[in-house]
Design a protein around this motif. Structure first.
Motif, PDB file in Angstrom:
ATOM      1  N   PHE A 177       1.199  -1.242  -0.042  1.00 41.94           N
ATOM      2  CA  PHE A 177       0.279   0.022  -0.043  1.00 41.94           C
ATOM      3  C   PHE A 177       0.689   1.694   0.145  1.00 41.94           C
ATOM      4  O   PHE A 177       0.493   1.883  -0.803  1.00 41.94           O
ATOM      5  N   GLN A 178       1.958   1.024   0.525  1.00 40.24           N
ATOM      6  CA  GLN A 178       2.631   2.940   0.576  1.00 40.24           C
ATOM      7  C   GLN A 178       3.453   2.321  -0.276  1.00 40.24           C
ATOM      8  O   GLN A 178       3.517   3.617  -0.850  1.00 40.24           O
ATOM      9  N   ALA A 179       4.086   1.454  -0.759  1.00 37.85           N
ATOM     10  CA  ALA A 179       4.562   1.746  -2.157  1.00 37.85           C
ATOM     11  C   ALA A 179       4.560   2.097  -3.589  1.00 37.85           C
ATOM     12  O   ALA A 179       4.551   2.926  -3.636  1.00 37.85           O
ATOM     13  N   PHE A 180       2.659   2.295  -3.338  1.00 40.46           N
ATOM     14  CA  PHE A 180       1.539   2.291  -4.157  1.00 40.46           C
ATOM     15  C   PHE A 180       1.755   3.727  -4.030  1.00 40.46           C
ATOM     16  O   PHE A 180       1.747   4.830  -4.938  1.00 40.46           O
ATOM     17  N   ALA A 181       1.392   4.318  -2.640  1.00 41.48           N
ATOM     18  CA  ALA A 181       1.446   5.767  -2.152  1.00 41.48           C
ATOM     19  C   ALA A 181       2.259   7.021  -3.162  1.00 41.48           C
ATOM     20  O   ALA A 181       2.427   7.543  -3.132  1.00 41.48           O
ATOM     21  N   ALA A 182       3.484   5.703  -2.311  1.00 43.43           N
ATOM     22  CA  ALA A 182       4.979   6.450  -2.835  1.00 43.43           C
ATOM     23  C   ALA A 182       5.177   6.937  -3.655  1.00 43.43           C
ATOM     24  O   ALA A 182       6.146   7.873  -4.442  1.00 43.43           O
ATOM     25  N   ALA A 183       4.753   6.392  -5.343  1.00 42.18           N
ATOM     26  CA  ALA A 183       4.981   6.298  -6.458  1.00 42.18           C
ATOM     27  C   ALA A 183       4.302   7.413  -7.246  1.00 42.18           C
ATOM     28  O   ALA A 183       4.251   8.277  -7.544  1.00 42.18           O
ATOM     29  N   GLY A 184       3.437   6.997  -6.434  1.00 43.43           N
ATOM     30  CA  GLY A 184       2.294   8.577  -6.836  1.00 43.43           C
ATOM     31  C   GLY A 184       1.669   9.457  -5.958  1.00 43.43           C
ATOM     32  O   GLY A 184       1.597  11.158  -7.138  1.00 43.43           O
ATOM     33  N   LEU A 185       2.896   9.806  -4.680  1.00 45.35           N
ATOM     34  CA  LEU A 185       3.028  11.004  -4.666  1.00 45.35           C
ATOM     35  C   LEU A 185       4.642  12.232  -4.471  1.00 45.35           C
ATOM     36  O   LEU A 185       4.433  13.258  -4.502  1.00 45.35           O
ATOM     37  N   GLU A 202     -20.101   8.609   3.723  1.00 45.24           N
ATOM     38  CA  GLU A 202     -18.315   9.238   3.655  1.00 45.24           C
ATOM     39  C   GLU A 202     -17.760   9.163   3.446  1.00 45.24           C
ATOM     40  O   GLU A 202     -16.635   9.532   3.123  1.00 45.24           O
ATOM     41  N   ALA A 203     -17.301   7.369   3.804  1.00 44.97           N
ATOM     42  CA  ALA A 203     -16.024   6.941   3.858  1.00 44.97           C
ATOM     43  C   ALA A 203     -15.844   6.812   2.003  1.00 44.97           C
ATOM     44  O   ALA A 203     -14.909   6.419   2.125  1.00 44.97           O
ATOM     45  N   LEU A 204     -17.077   5.927   1.412  1.00 44.18           N
ATOM     46  CA  LEU A 204     -16.560   5.827   0.323  1.00 44.18           C
ATOM     47  C   LEU A 204     -15.928   6.836  -0.278  1.00 44.18           C
ATOM     48  O   LEU A 204     -14.687   6.731  -1.356  1.00 44.18           O
ATOM     49  N   GLN A 205     -16.162   8.413   0.023  1.00 35.08           N
ATOM     50  CA  GLN A 205     -15.573   9.092  -1.192  1.00 35.08           C
ATOM     51  C   GLN A 205     -14.494   9.627  -0.834  1.00 35.08           C
ATOM     52  O   GLN A 205     -13.586  10.595  -1.349  1.00 35.08           O
ATOM     53  N   ALA A 206     -14.569  10.025   1.043  1.00 28.15           N
ATOM     54  CA  ALA A 206     -12.472  10.070   1.380  1.00 28.15           C
ATOM     55  C   ALA A 206     -11.848   8.977   0.965  1.00 28.15           C
ATOM     56  O   ALA A 206     -10.532   9.270   0.654  1.00 28.15           O
ATOM     57  N   SER A 207     -12.166   7.068   1.251  1.00 26.44           N
ATOM     58  CA  SER A 207     -11.607   6.674   0.693  1.00 26.44           C
ATOM     59  C   SER A 207     -10.909   6.485  -0.060  1.00 26.44           C
ATOM     60  O   SER A 207      -9.455   5.742  -0.845  1.00 26.44           O
ATOM     61  N   ARG A 208     -10.860   7.251  -1.671  1.00 22.40           N
ATOM     62  CA  ARG A 208     -11.177   7.325  -2.876  1.00 22.40           C
ATOM     63  C   ARG A 208      -9.582   8.610  -3.764  1.00 22.40           C
ATOM     64  O   ARG A 208      -8.754   8.060  -4.352  1.00 22.40           O
ATOM     65  N   TYR A 209      -9.137   9.220  -1.964  1.00 23.42           N
ATOM     66  CA  TYR A 209      -7.410   9.587  -2.152  1.00 23.42           C
ATOM     67  C   TYR A 209      -6.665   9.166  -1.632  1.00 23.42           C
ATOM     68  O   TYR A 209      -5.645   9.724  -1.473  1.00 23.42           O
ATOM     69  N   PHE A 210      -7.292   7.430  -1.220  1.00 19.86           N
ATOM     70  CA  PHE A 210      -6.280   6.973  -0.459  1.00 19.86           C
ATOM     71  C   PHE A 210      -6.209   5.225  -1.309  1.00 19.86           C
ATOM     72  O   PHE A 210      -5.976   4.237   0.103  1.00 19.86           O
ATOM     73  N   ASP A 211      -6.205   5.388  -2.485  1.00 19.60           N
ATOM     74  CA  ASP A 211      -6.791   3.777  -3.023  1.00 19.60           C
ATOM     75  C   ASP A 211      -5.804   4.113  -4.326  1.00 19.60           C
ATOM     76  O   ASP A 211      -5.335   4.721  -4.312  1.00 19.60           O
ATOM     77  N   ASN A 212      -5.311   2.486  -3.840  1.00 18.75           N
ATOM     78  CA  ASN A 212      -3.732   2.504  -4.688  1.00 18.75           C
ATOM     79  C   ASN A 212      -4.236   2.040  -6.341  1.00 18.75           C
ATOM     80  O   ASN A 212      -2.935   3.005  -7.284  1.00 18.75           O
ATOM     81  N   MET A 213      -5.102   2.538  -6.831  1.00 23.75           N
ATOM     82  CA  MET A 213      -6.059   2.425  -8.212  1.00 23.75           C
ATOM     83  C   MET A 213      -6.187   4.512  -8.437  1.00 23.75           C
ATOM     84  O   MET A 213      -5.336   4.322  -9.433  1.00 23.75           O
ATOM     85  N   ASN A 214      -5.641   5.289  -7.619  1.00 30.42           N
ATOM     86  CA  ASN A 214      -5.515   6.584  -8.041  1.00 30.42           C
ATOM     87  C   ASN A 214      -4.443   6.422  -8.037  1.00 30.42           C
ATOM     88  O   ASN A 214      -3.643   7.522  -8.897  1.00 30.42           O
ATOM     89  N   PHE A 215      -3.360   6.214  -7.046  1.00 31.75           N
ATOM     90  CA  PHE A 215      -1.958   6.426  -6.754  1.00 31.75           C
ATOM     91  C   PHE A 215      -1.401   5.546  -8.123  1.00 31.75           C
ATOM     92  O   PHE A 215      -0.280   6.555  -8.309  1.00 31.75           O
ATOM     93  N   ALA A 216      -1.995   4.576  -8.644  1.00 30.76           N
ATOM     94  CA  ALA A 216      -1.125   4.024  -9.688  1.00 30.76           C
ATOM     95  C   ALA A 216      -1.057   5.061 -10.997  1.00 30.76           C
ATOM     96  O   ALA A 216      -0.520   5.540 -12.113  1.00 30.76           O
ATOM     97  N   THR A 217      -2.229   5.998 -11.088  1.00 25.50           N
ATOM     98  CA  THR A 217      -2.561   6.779 -12.236  1.00 25.50           C
ATOM     99  C   THR A 217      -1.673   7.587 -12.409  1.00 25.50           C
ATOM    100  O   THR A 217      -1.001   8.429 -13.308  1.00 25.50           O
TER     101      THR A 217
END
Length: 442
Positions: free
Chosen positions: A308-316, A359-374
């Motif tokens: 999870f952290q690896a994907f986030a690091a690549a995306g950020l 609310e959780a559904l929307q908040a989770s989108r900012y922490f999703d590997n699918m989105n970091f991957a892009t």
């Protein structure tokens, strides 16, 4: 794509051995009670790679043995879509310890088979065009703006690293306990570098942790000796002091950090993983500030929550040049919107009717590997997946993997649940070191 052999799992019943101690000296010892019979179930797909086109039939063979011998009887079989939407149970009669069953999936994903006999269970899975899995929701319009604001706030905090020498380091390595200022809790880890390293000569690797509460791993500094020398850093996931007694971390795991995976789930500003990912960026700040860093090679390496952290690091962070993400968590939080299963940390709860919390559904989108991957711009990524992983299900892992637009490779373990097999670990390690070698010549 690398593929393993047969899709099967062996789950054994407990032996339940009992022995009676002698009542007194010189009295005869009572014989041990006989061990309980061992029931073994095995489920096998009819293709070695367990991969199919949508709509194709998959035939699975089930084998049952008692103490190594085929048995008669019945087993209960349930197909599902990677754990979701279970089909009606089917009862099969074993003939000479074997039975077969056929199923299919008419959409990309994984057809999971659960076989039970008494308390013994086996899983198998067939992958259906998993490389065609699409995002369950688009990237939020303000995804980049949100994370740019977080990074801007972090940049206002001076590094102020405190390095305390560690005596028990591998020969030839200078090792330190490192504490670095960050927003909220500090970065806390162990850092190693080869003795006598020259300026701008070394690649760097950042090791990140799976779920749980523990110290950073001092053993990771041994990577400093690989490929002619590296900067190696291992950070714990929570910004905790390192090297404390086990009881210290156990108390936190049972108390303050018991439910960290879902902390702040309804608010993107309060989700626990925001602080964890900012510590990632701050650790990268530290590594890239070292005079020995070569200025171009920075690997982030981890499994499960570490993936999870690896994907986030690549995306950020554009300074990341390569990631190794084993059985990654954090994939497809919004899977419910595509009628799919999501992976750990299951950050989006469902209400009594089964609908996800909006609310959780929307908040989770900012922490999703699918989105970091892009957003990943690094030179490459390797990912591993277990076809019968019920913690980070393969459907969710492929959803994130498919969103990567960089050079990538997947290692599949069709026999495996949530684990890094020796083959998967070897695959990730070899990929990381290959990247180091290739980057040296550029």
């Amino acid at each position: 794509m690398k593929l393993k052999l047969v899709s099967a799992i062996w789950l054994l019943a407990a032996l339940n051995l009992q022995a009676q101690a002698p009542a007194a000296a010189k009295e005869p010892v009572a014989p041990a009670a006989p061990s309980a019979p061992v029931l073994t179930l095995k489920a096998v797909t009819d293709r070695a790679d367990a991969l199919y086109k949508t709509g194709e039939a998959a035939t699975l063979t089930i084998e049952a043995q008692q103490d190594g011998k085929p048995i008669s009887g019945k087993v209960t079989c349930v197909f599902s879509k990677d754990g979701l939407q279970p089909q009606p149970a089917q009862t099969l009669e074993l003939k000479e310890g074997k039975a077969t069953i056929t199923g299919k999936l008419d959409e990309p994903g994984f057809l999971q088979l659960r076989v039970t006999s008494g308390k013994t269970t086996a899983l198998a899975a067939a992958g259906y065009d998993p490389l065609l899995l699409k995002p369950s929701m688009p990237v939020p319009d303000d995804f980049d703006a949100f994370w740019q604001a977080q990074k801007a706030a972090l940049a206002q905090v001076p590094l102020k690293p405190v390095l305390t020498p560690v005596e028990k380091a591998p020969k030839g390595v200078e090792a330190f306990d490192v504490q670095i200022e960050c927003l909220g809790k500090p970065v806390s880890g162990y850092f190693g570098r080869p003795q006598g390293a020259k300026p701008k000569s070394l690649p760097a690797i950042l090791h990140v942790h799976g779920a749980g509460v523990r110290s950073a791993n001092l053993g990771a500094v041994s990577w400093a000796l690989n490929e002619g020398g590296m900067l190696s850093m291992d950070i714990n996931a929570h910004g905790l002091p390192n090297g404390k007694p086990k009881e210290y971390y156990d108390a936190l795991a049972a108390g303050e950090l018991k439910d960290y995976r879902i902390e702040g789930a309804k608010d993107r500003e309060k989700i626990y993983f925001k602080g964890m990912f900012l510590r990632l960026i701050r650790a990268i700040d530290f590594l890239t500030a070292q005079p020995e860093w070569d200025g171009k090679t920075l690997i982030v390496y981890g499994a499960s929550q570490g993936g999870f952290q690896a994907f986030a690091a690549a995306g950020l962070d554009a300074r990341v040049s390569f990631i190794c993400a084993g059985v990654p968590a954090g994939c497809d939080h919004t899977g419910s919107q595509a009628n799919r299963i999501s992976g750990w940390p299951k950050i989006v709860p469902n209400d009594a009717s089964g609908k996800p919390d909006p609310e959780a559904l929307q908040a989770s989108r900012y922490f999703d590997n699918m989105n970091f991957a892009t957003r990943a711009k690094c030179k490459g990524a390797v990912v591993t997946v277990g076809f019968i992983d019920t913690t980070c299900p393969p459907t969710s892992v492929y959803a994130a993997y498919n969103a990567l637009t960089i050079p990538k490779e997947m290692h599949t373990d069709v026999l495996t649940g949530h684990a890094s097999t020796p083959a998967a670990s070897k695959f990730m390690q070899a990929a990381a070191l290959k990247h180091v070698r290739e980057n040296k010549g550029k």
